[in-house]
Design a protein around this motif. Structure first.
Motif, short mmCIF file in Angstrom:
data_model
loop_
_atom_site.label_atom_id
_atom_site.label_comp_id
_atom_site.label_asym_id
_atom_site.label_seq_id
_atom_site.Cartn_x
_atom_site.Cartn_y
_atom_site.Cartn_z
N THR A 73 4.03 -2.56 -7.23
CA THR A 73 2.67 -2.07 -7.45
C THR A 73 1.84 -2.15 -6.18
O THR A 73 2.18 -2.84 -5.23
CB THR A 73 1.98 -2.91 -8.56
N HIS A 74 0.73 -1.40 -6.20
CA HIS A 74 -0.29 -1.56 -5.15
C HIS A 74 -1.48 -2.36 -5.70
O HIS A 74 -2.39 -2.70 -4.96
CB HIS A 74 -0.79 -0.18 -4.68
N LYS B 255 7.79 0.86 -1.04
CA LYS B 255 8.03 0.31 -2.37
C LYS B 255 8.96 1.19 -3.21
O LYS B 255 9.92 0.70 -3.81
CB LYS B 255 6.70 0.12 -3.12
N SER B 256 8.65 2.49 -3.26
CA SER B 256 9.44 3.38 -4.10
C SER B 256 10.88 3.49 -3.61
O SER B 256 11.83 3.53 -4.40
CB SER B 256 8.80 4.77 -4.14
N THR C 291 0.84 -1.19 0.00
CA THR C 291 0.00 0.00 0.00
C THR C 291 0.89 1.25 0.00
O THR C 291 2.11 1.17 0.12
CB THR C 291 -0.92 0.01 1.23
N SER C 292 0.26 2.41 -0.10
CA SER C 292 1.00 3.66 -0.07
C SER C 292 1.75 3.79 1.25
O SER C 292 1.19 3.56 2.32
CB SER C 292 0.02 4.83 -0.23
N GLY C 293 3.03 4.15 1.17
CA GLY C 293 3.84 4.30 2.37
C GLY C 293 4.50 3.03 2.85
O GLY C 293 5.16 3.02 3.89
N GLN D 242 6.18 5.08 -13.28
CA GLN D 242 4.73 5.26 -13.35
C GLN D 242 4.34 6.38 -14.32
O GLN D 242 3.47 6.19 -15.17
CB GLN D 242 4.18 5.58 -11.95
N GLU E 234 5.24 0.81 -10.55
CA GLU E 234 3.86 1.29 -10.75
C GLU E 234 3.64 1.67 -12.22
O GLU E 234 2.95 2.64 -12.54
CB GLU E 234 3.57 2.49 -9.85
N SER F 145 -0.13 1.77 -13.28
CA SER F 145 -1.14 2.23 -12.32
C SER F 145 -1.84 3.52 -12.75
O SER F 145 -2.95 3.79 -12.30
CB SER F 145 -0.50 2.44 -10.94
#
Length: 273
Positions: free
Chosen positions: A210-211, A52-53, A47-49, A97, A178, A181
């Motif tokens: 990815t999420h 991943k990045s 998920t966000s946070g 992305q 991503e 996305s």
């Protein structure tokens, strides 16, 4: 030997001082360890946070981790000499992305795709143009797109150009951060099909960050789940995601919209528990 080996990677963002108060440092990656074998795709879901990045930047050599080691084809990417680092940059490519911010808006499609060829290959002008046309056609575009600028393409078309640039040197591994996305569902599906075809035809390996659980399941051979900077689950067989009892994974499964029978049956089963 694995193509990519991530060993016990930890990273924190430095603390900030605001007036008299000092904010604590934020740990974004904690003891991350996994491997990617040649010819496979690892889907990394979070998920966000989740971190991943940051992990993607660490693997690409953009963000040096505070602890741990990244081995690519047996070489530590942060300790290798310049000749090895140049080879790593050739064999390790990325598709981000945002397709528009990934290119120079003043460059044509031909120049965008030619960039890595000019840096690493010794081709005549005719040979280079012929290869660019081949790459354009391989990703579903055509010779008539050579002289077009980024603003003349749709988001999906421009992402195809980014993919063409990424495969131009026939790399060993592509990090897909991503990469679908921001696209609509139909375009996502077409790009994922393209990536699967290229993986088979070029013998590529992917790290698919990815999420989007469905996208990850479509393209991946193995799956990992990242949560709050930790790799909480790893599945050598991606179907393990659907039988996991981990709380984070169960929440992810519950968030899936059930268009596909696989997801519908899963949602029904869990709702009856």
């Amino acid at each position: 030997m694995s193509l990519l080996q991530v060993n016990e990677v930890c990273h924190s963002y430095n603390s900030k001082k605001v007036f008299k108060w000092k904010e604590p440092s934020k740990k974004v990656l904690n003891n991350i360890t996994f491997a990617i074998e040649e010819g496979t795709c690892l889907g990394l879901i979070g998920t966000s946070g989740a971190g991943k990045s940051t992990l993607g930047k660490v693997i690409l050599g953009i963000q040096r981790p505070q602890q741990g080691q990244i081995l690519f084809q047996g070489h530590d990417i942060y300790q290798a000499d310049k000749s090895i680092q140049r080879k790593i940059r050739r064999d390790l490519q990325v598709v981000f992305q945002d397709s528009y911010s990934s290119v120079n808006p003043r460059m044509t499609a031909e120049l965008i795709i030619s960039e890595p060829l000019e840096n690493y290959e010794k081709l005549t002008m005719a040979e280079q143009k012929s290869k660019v046309i081949y790459l354009l056609e391989r990703v579903g575009l055509s010779e008539k797109d050579l002289k077009k600028y980024p603003h003349q393409f749709s988001g999906g078309q421009l992402q195809r150009i980014n993919i063409a640039r990424a495969i131009a040197l026939k790399p060993k591994l592509i990090v897909l951060d991503e990469s679908v996305s921001s696209l609509d569902m139909v375009t996502q599906s077409l790009i994922l099909d393209l990536l699967n075809e290229l993986k088979e035809d070029f013998g590529l390996s992917y790290l698919f960050i990815t999420h989007d659980i469905k996208a990850a399941f479509t393209i991946s051979d193995k799956l990992g789940v990242l949560e709050k900077g930790e790799l909480v689950e790893f599945y050598d067989e991606k179907d393990g995601f659907f039988s996991s009892k981990h709380a984070v994974v169960k929440r992810m499964r519950e968030s899936i919209l059930g268009e596909h029978p696989r997801f519908r049956s899963l949602s029904t089963k869990e709702n009856n528990v």
